[in-house]
Design an enzyme around this catalytic site. Sequence first.
Site, short mmCIF file in Angstrom:
data_model
loop_
_atom_site.label_atom_id
_atom_site.label_comp_id
_atom_site.label_asym_id
_atom_site.label_seq_id
_atom_site.Cartn_x
_atom_site.Cartn_y
_atom_site.Cartn_z
N ASN A 61 34.17 -32.26 -31.74
CA ASN A 61 33.17 -32.55 -32.77
C ASN A 61 31.82 -32.47 -32.06
O ASN A 61 31.49 -33.32 -31.24
CB ASN A 61 33.41 -33.95 -33.33
CG ASN A 61 32.32 -34.38 -34.31
OD1 ASN A 61 31.40 -33.60 -34.59
ND2 ASN A 61 32.41 -35.59 -34.81
N VAL A 62 31.04 -31.44 -32.38
CA VAL A 62 29.79 -31.22 -31.64
C VAL A 62 28.79 -32.35 -31.82
O VAL A 62 27.85 -32.49 -31.03
CB VAL A 62 29.12 -29.87 -32.01
CG1 VAL A 62 30.01 -28.70 -31.66
CG2 VAL A 62 28.68 -29.83 -33.47
N ASN A 88 26.47 -22.57 -33.02
CA ASN A 88 26.60 -22.04 -34.38
C ASN A 88 27.15 -23.06 -35.38
O ASN A 88 26.90 -22.94 -36.58
CB ASN A 88 27.51 -20.79 -34.32
CG ASN A 88 28.01 -20.37 -35.66
OD1 ASN A 88 27.29 -19.73 -36.44
ND2 ASN A 88 29.25 -20.73 -35.99
N SER A 149 18.00 -21.08 -39.40
CA SER A 149 18.15 -20.57 -40.78
C SER A 149 16.76 -20.30 -41.35
O SER A 149 15.78 -20.95 -40.94
CB SER A 149 18.84 -21.63 -41.65
OG SER A 149 18.65 -21.34 -43.02
N TYR A 161 18.94 -30.29 -44.10
CA TYR A 161 19.26 -28.99 -43.48
C TYR A 161 17.99 -28.32 -42.95
O TYR A 161 17.95 -27.82 -41.82
CB TYR A 161 19.94 -28.11 -44.53
CG TYR A 161 20.54 -26.82 -44.04
CD1 TYR A 161 21.77 -26.80 -43.38
CD2 TYR A 161 19.89 -25.60 -44.24
CE1 TYR A 161 22.33 -25.61 -42.95
CE2 TYR A 161 20.45 -24.41 -43.82
CZ TYR A 161 21.67 -24.42 -43.18
OH TYR A 161 22.23 -23.23 -42.75
N ALA A 163 15.11 -29.71 -42.13
CA ALA A 163 14.57 -30.46 -40.99
C ALA A 163 15.37 -30.17 -39.73
O ALA A 163 14.80 -29.95 -38.64
CB ALA A 163 14.58 -31.96 -41.29
N LYS A 165 17.19 -27.45 -39.07
CA LYS A 165 17.01 -26.07 -38.62
C LYS A 165 15.62 -25.83 -38.02
O LYS A 165 15.47 -25.04 -37.08
CB LYS A 165 17.28 -25.09 -39.77
CG LYS A 165 18.75 -25.09 -40.24
CD LYS A 165 19.72 -24.72 -39.12
CE LYS A 165 21.14 -24.49 -39.62
NZ LYS A 165 22.10 -24.17 -38.53
N ILE A 194 24.02 -15.09 -45.98
CA ILE A 194 25.13 -14.30 -45.43
C ILE A 194 26.44 -14.76 -46.06
O ILE A 194 26.67 -15.97 -46.20
CB ILE A 194 25.22 -14.50 -43.88
CG1 ILE A 194 23.83 -14.40 -43.20
CG2 ILE A 194 26.22 -13.53 -43.28
CD1 ILE A 194 23.16 -13.06 -43.27
P1 NAI Z 1 31.06 -21.97 -42.12
O1 NAI Z 1 31.10 -23.25 -42.90
O2 NAI Z 1 31.80 -20.80 -42.68
O3 NAI Z 1 31.56 -22.23 -40.63
C1 NAI Z 1 31.07 -23.32 -39.89
C2 NAI Z 1 32.11 -23.75 -38.87
O4 NAI Z 1 31.57 -24.89 -38.17
C3 NAI Z 1 33.43 -24.20 -39.50
O5 NAI Z 1 34.52 -23.55 -38.86
C4 NAI Z 1 33.46 -25.70 -39.27
O6 NAI Z 1 34.76 -26.24 -39.09
C5 NAI Z 1 32.62 -25.83 -38.00
N1 NAI Z 1 32.08 -27.18 -37.84
C6 NAI Z 1 31.49 -27.95 -38.82
N2 NAI Z 1 31.17 -29.15 -38.31
C7 NAI Z 1 31.56 -29.15 -37.01
C8 NAI Z 1 31.49 -30.12 -35.98
N3 NAI Z 1 30.99 -31.34 -36.19
N4 NAI Z 1 31.97 -29.80 -34.75
C9 NAI Z 1 32.52 -28.56 -34.54
N5 NAI Z 1 32.61 -27.61 -35.48
C10 NAI Z 1 32.14 -27.90 -36.70
O7 NAI Z 1 29.52 -21.64 -41.93
P2 NAI Z 1 28.76 -20.26 -41.59
O8 NAI Z 1 28.22 -19.73 -42.86
O9 NAI Z 1 29.60 -19.41 -40.73
O10 NAI Z 1 27.50 -20.81 -40.77
C11 NAI Z 1 27.44 -20.80 -39.37
C12 NAI Z 1 26.04 -21.23 -38.95
O11 NAI Z 1 25.09 -20.34 -39.50
C13 NAI Z 1 25.65 -22.63 -39.41
O12 NAI Z 1 24.87 -23.26 -38.42
C14 NAI Z 1 24.80 -22.36 -40.65
O13 NAI Z 1 23.90 -23.40 -40.91
C15 NAI Z 1 24.11 -21.09 -40.21
N6 NAI Z 1 23.58 -20.29 -41.31
C16 NAI Z 1 24.44 -19.72 -42.23
C17 NAI Z 1 23.91 -18.97 -43.27
C18 NAI Z 1 24.78 -18.32 -44.29
O14 NAI Z 1 24.23 -17.76 -45.25
N7 NAI Z 1 26.10 -18.33 -44.17
C19 NAI Z 1 22.46 -18.78 -43.42
C20 NAI Z 1 21.67 -19.40 -42.40
C21 NAI Z 1 22.23 -20.12 -41.39
#
Ligand code: NAI
Length: 251
Positions: A61-62, A88, A149, A161, A163, A165, A194
């Site tokens: 858990n990060v 990420n 983001s 979110y 704040a 980012k 995305i």
């Molecule tokens: P997602 O929800 O598909 O994947 C996120 C992953 O992080 C999941 O596998 C989840 O289990 C893991 N995770 C969540 N909390 C955690 C924790 N406490 N410790 C360890 N792992 C944890 O999200 P996605 O879309 O792949 O996003 C990845 C990153 O990109 C995030 O930081 C998100 O804020 C950022 N982002 C995504 C955008 C989008 O449009 N999808 C746009 C801008 C930024």
Amino acid sequence: MDILNKHIVITGAARGLGFTMAEHLMAKGAVVSIVDIDPEAVAAAATKLSQGGKAFGYVANVADEASVETMFEAMKQDHDQIDGLINNAGILRDGLLVKQRDGQLTKMPLSQWQSVIDVNLTGVFLCGRETAAWMIEKETQGVIINISSIAKAGNIGQSNYSAAKAGVSAMSVTWAKELARYGIRVADIAPGFIETEMTNAMKPEAKERVGKMVPLGEWGKPVHIAQGAVFIFENDYYSGRTLEIDAALRL
Ligand code: NAI
């Protein structure tokens, strides 16, 4: 940095952007360690990735200091050094700061604010700190990429979110300046919209509306972000800046 045979760690990589970045970096010859909170998802993702090269899975858990420290200790048993980190892992818990409807006033609970700050900001701090310490210890001239983001500019319904980012981008510049003396580069990526599991949770009509807001007219794909990460790893003069990959959407 030449990605071939480099050990790159990606948090939140059991799915979404993290998983695609892992696939993309492995195709360029990286040895990848994925970190995620869900043990079953980590095992499944690491098994799938292993078909394309060397992949390791770790559960943490990060947002939790002890969990992150224990995970890095375990990783040090398997790997001599760390060449790259992509911070990420992230979550969304959207809501308005305060809302008045039908004479009723509701407020965003502190827990809703805190959960996002803990994962999206403190999680980046903790994993970045452990990585920088390991790189300095081993005199590795590595690269840290933090995923921010476009919401860092401020977005309705995203006090927590946005704040977090904005903090991630500011911290990236700070680290780039602090760690340059060790030959470590730090940069962040600000994706637009995305298509991932995170955004698939949106209602179809909201997804369509968002697509129409994008000047290029469509949602981005995880591979677009992976290509940005490769650029940052490979360009030795890129540090301390935000790479915006949003098809001109910038808020
Ligand atoms: P997602 O929800 O598909 O994947 C996120 C992953 O992080 C999941 O596998 C989840 O289990 C893991 N995770 C969540 N909390 C955690 C924790 N406490 N410790 C360890 N792992 C944890 O999200 P996605 O879309 O792949 O996003 C990845 C990153 O990109 C995030 O930081 C998100 O804020 C950022 N982002 C995504 C955008 C989008 O449009 N999808 C746009 C801008 C930024």
